[in-house]
Design a protein around this motif. Structure first.
Motif, mmCIF file in Angstrom:
data_model
loop_
_atom_site.group_PDB
_atom_site.id
_atom_site.type_symbol
_atom_site.label_atom_id
_atom_site.label_comp_id
_atom_site.label_asym_id
_atom_site.label_seq_id
_atom_site.Cartn_x
_atom_site.Cartn_y
_atom_site.Cartn_z
ATOM 1 N N ALA A 81 3.738 -87.391 85.084
ATOM 2 C CA ALA A 81 4.807 -87.771 84.167
ATOM 3 C C ALA A 81 5.962 -86.781 84.215
ATOM 4 C CB ALA A 81 4.255 -87.876 82.750
ATOM 5 N N TYR A 82 5.669 -85.500 84.140
ATOM 6 C CA TYR A 82 6.750 -84.514 84.108
ATOM 7 C C TYR A 82 7.433 -84.375 85.461
ATOM 8 C CZ TYR A 82 5.689 -83.345 79.326
ATOM 9 O OH TYR A 82 5.523 -83.429 77.964
ATOM 10 N N ASN A 83 6.696 -84.577 86.538
ATOM 11 C CA ASN A 83 7.354 -84.647 87.846
ATOM 12 C C ASN A 83 8.274 -85.858 87.911
ATOM 13 O OD1 ASN A 83 6.677 -82.696 90.216
ATOM 14 N ND2 ASN A 83 4.755 -82.873 89.081
ATOM 15 N N VAL A 188 11.501 -92.827 74.159
ATOM 16 C CA VAL A 188 10.540 -91.731 74.295
ATOM 17 C C VAL A 188 11.014 -90.754 75.360
ATOM 18 C CG1 VAL A 188 8.212 -91.123 75.044
ATOM 19 C CG2 VAL A 188 8.552 -93.029 73.469
ATOM 20 N N ALA A 189 11.564 -91.279 76.451
ATOM 21 C CA ALA A 189 12.015 -90.422 77.549
ATOM 22 C C ALA A 189 13.096 -89.447 77.088
ATOM 23 C CB ALA A 189 12.531 -91.278 78.707
ATOM 24 N N VAL A 190 14.049 -89.914 76.272
ATOM 25 C CA VAL A 190 15.122 -89.010 75.860
ATOM 26 C C VAL A 190 14.658 -88.027 74.797
ATOM 27 C CG1 VAL A 190 16.941 -90.641 76.461
ATOM 28 C CG2 VAL A 190 16.056 -90.632 74.146
ATOM 29 N N PHE A 191 13.546 -88.338 74.110
ATOM 30 C CA PHE A 191 12.989 -87.393 73.139
ATOM 31 C C PHE A 191 12.173 -86.294 73.812
ATOM 32 C CE2 PHE A 191 13.508 -90.322 69.422
ATOM 33 C CZ PHE A 191 13.982 -89.390 68.510
ATOM 34 N N THR A 192 11.733 -86.538 75.049
ATOM 35 C CA THR A 192 10.823 -85.607 75.711
ATOM 36 C C THR A 192 11.398 -84.190 75.734
ATOM 37 O OG1 THR A 192 9.975 -87.363 77.119
ATOM 38 C CG2 THR A 192 9.576 -85.109 77.837
ATOM 39 N N GLY A 193 10.580 -83.237 75.319
ATOM 40 C CA GLY A 193 11.005 -81.851 75.199
ATOM 41 C C GLY A 193 10.775 -81.312 73.802
ATOM 42 N N PHE A 194 10.685 -82.228 72.811
ATOM 43 C CA PHE A 194 10.491 -81.788 71.432
ATOM 44 C C PHE A 194 9.154 -81.088 71.233
ATOM 45 C CE2 PHE A 194 7.813 -85.475 71.288
ATOM 46 C CZ PHE A 194 6.919 -85.230 70.262
ATOM 47 N N GLU A 195 8.197 -81.376 72.121
ATOM 48 C CA GLU A 195 6.839 -80.879 71.941
ATOM 49 C C GLU A 195 6.630 -79.473 72.496
ATOM 50 O OE1 GLU A 195 7.096 -82.468 76.040
ATOM 51 O OE2 GLU A 195 7.830 -83.107 74.080
ATOM 52 N N GLY A 356 3.672 -92.359 80.702
ATOM 53 C CA GLY A 356 2.650 -91.324 80.779
ATOM 54 C C GLY A 356 2.697 -90.382 79.598
ATOM 55 N N VAL A 357 3.899 -90.035 79.143
ATOM 56 C CA VAL A 357 4.041 -89.129 78.001
ATOM 57 C C VAL A 357 3.459 -89.760 76.741
ATOM 58 C CG1 VAL A 357 5.715 -88.050 76.442
ATOM 59 C CG2 VAL A 357 6.010 -87.865 78.923
ATOM 60 N N ASP A 415 6.827 -110.978 88.566
ATOM 61 C CA ASP A 415 5.780 -110.905 89.579
ATOM 62 C C ASP A 415 6.016 -109.793 90.600
ATOM 63 O OD1 ASP A 415 8.000 -111.977 90.776
ATOM 64 O OD2 ASP A 415 6.973 -113.676 91.713
ATOM 65 N N SER A 416 6.974 -108.903 90.330
ATOM 66 C CA SER A 416 7.237 -107.786 91.237
ATOM 67 C C SER A 416 6.040 -106.840 91.260
ATOM 68 C CB SER A 416 8.486 -107.023 90.792
ATOM 69 O OG SER A 416 8.613 -105.815 91.526
ATOM 70 N N PRO A 417 5.610 -106.402 92.449
ATOM 71 C CA PRO A 417 4.469 -105.475 92.510
ATOM 72 C C PRO A 417 4.730 -104.149 91.808
ATOM 73 C CG PRO A 417 5.548 -105.679 94.664
ATOM 74 C CD PRO A 417 6.108 -106.753 93.796
ATOM 75 N N LEU A 418 6.013 -103.774 91.672
ATOM 76 C CA LEU A 418 6.329 -102.524 90.988
ATOM 77 C C LEU A 418 5.868 -102.541 89.540
ATOM 78 C CD1 LEU A 418 9.922 -101.688 92.276
ATOM 79 C CD2 LEU A 418 7.838 -100.377 92.682
ATOM 80 N N ARG A 419 5.783 -103.753 88.984
ATOM 81 C CA ARG A 419 5.345 -103.865 87.591
ATOM 82 C C ARG A 419 3.952 -103.271 87.409
ATOM 83 N NH1 ARG A 419 3.145 -105.947 83.404
ATOM 84 N NH2 ARG A 419 4.204 -107.161 81.792
ATOM 85 N N TRP A 420 3.157 -103.290 88.456
ATOM 86 C CA TRP A 420 1.796 -102.775 88.396
ATOM 87 C C TRP A 420 1.649 -101.457 89.140
ATOM 88 C CZ3 TRP A 420 -0.262 -105.521 84.797
ATOM 89 C CH2 TRP A 420 0.098 -106.867 84.656
ATOM 90 N N ILE A 421 2.489 -101.225 90.147
ATOM 91 C CA ILE A 421 2.365 -100.011 90.948
ATOM 92 C C ILE A 421 2.664 -98.765 90.119
ATOM 93 C CG2 ILE A 421 3.382 -98.702 92.856
ATOM 94 C CD1 ILE A 421 3.703 -101.346 94.358
ATOM 95 N N LEU A 422 3.783 -98.781 89.373
ATOM 96 C CA LEU A 422 4.179 -97.572 88.641
ATOM 97 C C LEU A 422 3.200 -97.215 87.519
ATOM 98 C CD1 LEU A 422 8.066 -97.973 88.595
ATOM 99 C CD2 LEU A 422 6.651 -96.541 90.073
ATOM 100 N N PRO A 423 2.799 -98.167 86.653
ATOM 101 C CA PRO A 423 1.745 -97.806 85.681
ATOM 102 C C PRO A 423 0.433 -97.472 86.383
ATOM 103 C CG PRO A 423 2.851 -99.833 85.018
ATOM 104 C CD PRO A 423 3.285 -99.537 86.425
ATOM 105 N N GLY A 424 0.203 -98.129 87.540
ATOM 106 C CA GLY A 424 -1.018 -97.866 88.278
ATOM 107 C C GLY A 424 -1.101 -96.442 88.785
ATOM 108 N N ILE A 425 0.052 -95.832 89.074
ATOM 109 C CA ILE A 425 0.068 -94.423 89.512
ATOM 110 C C ILE A 425 -0.478 -93.530 88.403
ATOM 111 C CG2 ILE A 425 1.582 -92.491 90.110
ATOM 112 C CD1 ILE A 425 3.380 -94.510 91.552
ATOM 113 N N LEU A 426 -0.105 -93.824 87.163
ATOM 114 C CA LEU A 426 -0.599 -93.048 86.025
ATOM 115 C C LEU A 426 -2.102 -93.248 85.841
ATOM 116 C CD1 LEU A 426 2.292 -93.872 83.537
ATOM 117 C CD2 LEU A 426 1.927 -91.689 84.717
#
Length: 455
Positions: A81-83, A188-195, A356-357, A415-426
């Protein structure tokens, strides 16, 4: 914490991308709703930070709350996620600098040239152990906040069509429509860093109070800035026009709007701070990720080679080089494929990272409950059970909404495979982490016993 997260680039880049990609007008309301959820998370997180001081990453929290296999799994998800966040900003920076310099100097340079260049610069600074101290970040933050406040006042004071500012973007019907999960992912992405406050717990006079206060203040400050800025942007462009304007102009939308009302000089100064904001964020995330690689290498979770440091500077050189290599490869792949740096590289990786965050934050909230059930303490139930449980439920609901609307996030067909590939990486990262933890438990019990150990 707030300066490293780059509020100006989060607003000009992240908020604009939210409008452009999701097509939803109710972006300001998402910040209003998300801030209390993050505040609930912060209650348990801050309570646990009083017992796990100096832990810069999330995985020691999960290790001590849910066990070592879960902790290793979360460490791998957090690393991906952070990468993802770090590399996505390379795309935004390349887009921002090329669009600024090309007309200014009469150049015709591609975005990827500047993205690769800044990746090499950041990587070099990482190996040399160059960082921006709190004073430098503080000055940049004050300048950014000043620009944001002045811009917001100007935009809200002169909305599209005249009259009073419109509250349409704050209406529930403007947010809860197709794509609401995608909006929360960007938010959530723009909030990242508060933690990040717990990372400094060993350096403050009273960590039992300071970490909690800093975390709550970070959530409150960024929530106010993001809400007002998203509303001001929508009102100045017109609620009916803001999506189209964001799609056409990208991050340039904010600077075009403030140039119309405050002049080109103010707009140019704002844009320079927009670039420096991205630079500060890139360097901060790079150094944090490099140290994350170093910590996992030192504990034996990742190859021990990643624990190697620069002999002269002491910087985590191996982790820094690996993070730089990952950034260069991803930027090169997007460049060769001819993909857009803003709506694709920045948006795709940024939303994957925010997914992922959210998962990691939910896991940490559950870990807080498990941690306090296993030890004696004097924390009230609100801190060790009630708030973390509410945060975990809310975060899991947001996670489901994000996954449900992932095709909207990508701007692709359902039906784009990216819909599953990117969450699948996590998911793959989590599975690999679980397997790695199990292997260490059976083959290297001494290494396994030291994972996430708190002195």
């Amino acid at each position: 914490m707030v300066a490293a997260s780059g509020p100006l680039y989060a607003i000009a880049g992240g908020v604009t991308a939210t409008y452009a990609v999701t097509g939803v007008v109710g972006v300001p309301l998402s910040f209003v709703l998300l801030a209390p959820v993050l505040a609930l998370f912060a209650v348990g997180y801050a309570a646990m930070s009083r017992y796990i001081t100096g832990a810069g990453a999330f995985y020691p929290y999960v290790v001590n709350g849910l066990g070592r296999p879960a902790g290793v799994a979360i460490s791998f998800v957090a690393l991906v996620a952070y990468n993802g966040i770090q590399i996505s900003v390379y795309g935004l920076f390349g887009w921002s600098l090329s669009n600024w310099l090309n007309p200014l100097l009469g150049l015709d340079t591609p975005w990827w040239l500047w993205a690769l260049a800044i990746a090499l610069v950041i990587g070099t600074l990482g190996v040399l152990r160059v960082d921006l101290n709190a004073k430098v970040l503080g000055v940049v933050l004050l300048l950014e906040c000043a620009v944001i406040v002045v811009t917001d006042l100007a935009l809200l004071g002169s909305p599209d069509g005249g009259g009073a500012p419109s509250l349409v973007p704050l209406a529930p019907s403007s947010l809860f429509t197709t794509g609401v999960g995608a909006v929360f992912a960007f938010s959530v992405a723009v909030f990242t860093g508060f933690e990040g406050a717990a990372s400094y717990s060993e350096e403050v006079r009273d960590p039992r109070r300071t970490v909690a206060r800093a975390t709550f203040l970070a959530v409150a400050l960024t929530a106010v800035l993001y809400t007002l800025s998203a509303l001001a942007m929508a009102d100045a462009a017109g609620p009916a026009n803001v999506v189209g304007a964001a799609q056409a102009q990208g991050p340039g939308l904010l600077f075009g709007l403030n140039a119309q009302r405050l002049g080109s000089v103010f707009s140019d100064v704002s844009y320079v701070l927009f670039l420096t904001s991205q630079f500060a964020s890139l360097l901060s995330f790079h150094n944090a990720i490099a140290r994350y690689f170093f910590a996992l290498g030192r504990e034996g979770v990742l190859p021990e080679a990643l624990a190697r440091t620069n002999r002269r500077t002491g910087a985590p050189a191996a982790g820094s080089l690996l993070q730089t290599a990952l950034g260069l490869v991803v930027v090169a792949v997007f460049a060769i494929a001819g993909r857009d740096p803003f709506t694709e590289l920045f948006s795709w990786l940024g939303t994957m990272a925010s997914t992922g965050v959210v998962f990691v934050l939910a896991a940490v909230s559950v870990s807080v409950i498990g941690f306090f059930r296993r030890r004696e303490h004097d924390e009230p139930a609100w801190r060790h059970t009630t708030a973390p449980a509410l945060a975990a439920v809310a975060l899991l609901v947001i996670l489901v909404l994000i996954l449900w609307n992932f095709d909207v996030l990508l701007g692709t067909a359902g039906d784009s495979p990216l819909r599953w590939i990117l969450p699948g990486i996590l998911l793959l990262a989590a599975v690999i982490g679980l397997v790695r933890g199990s292997v260490l438990r059976s083959r290297k019990p001494e290494v396994y016993a030291g994972i996430g150990k708190v002195e």
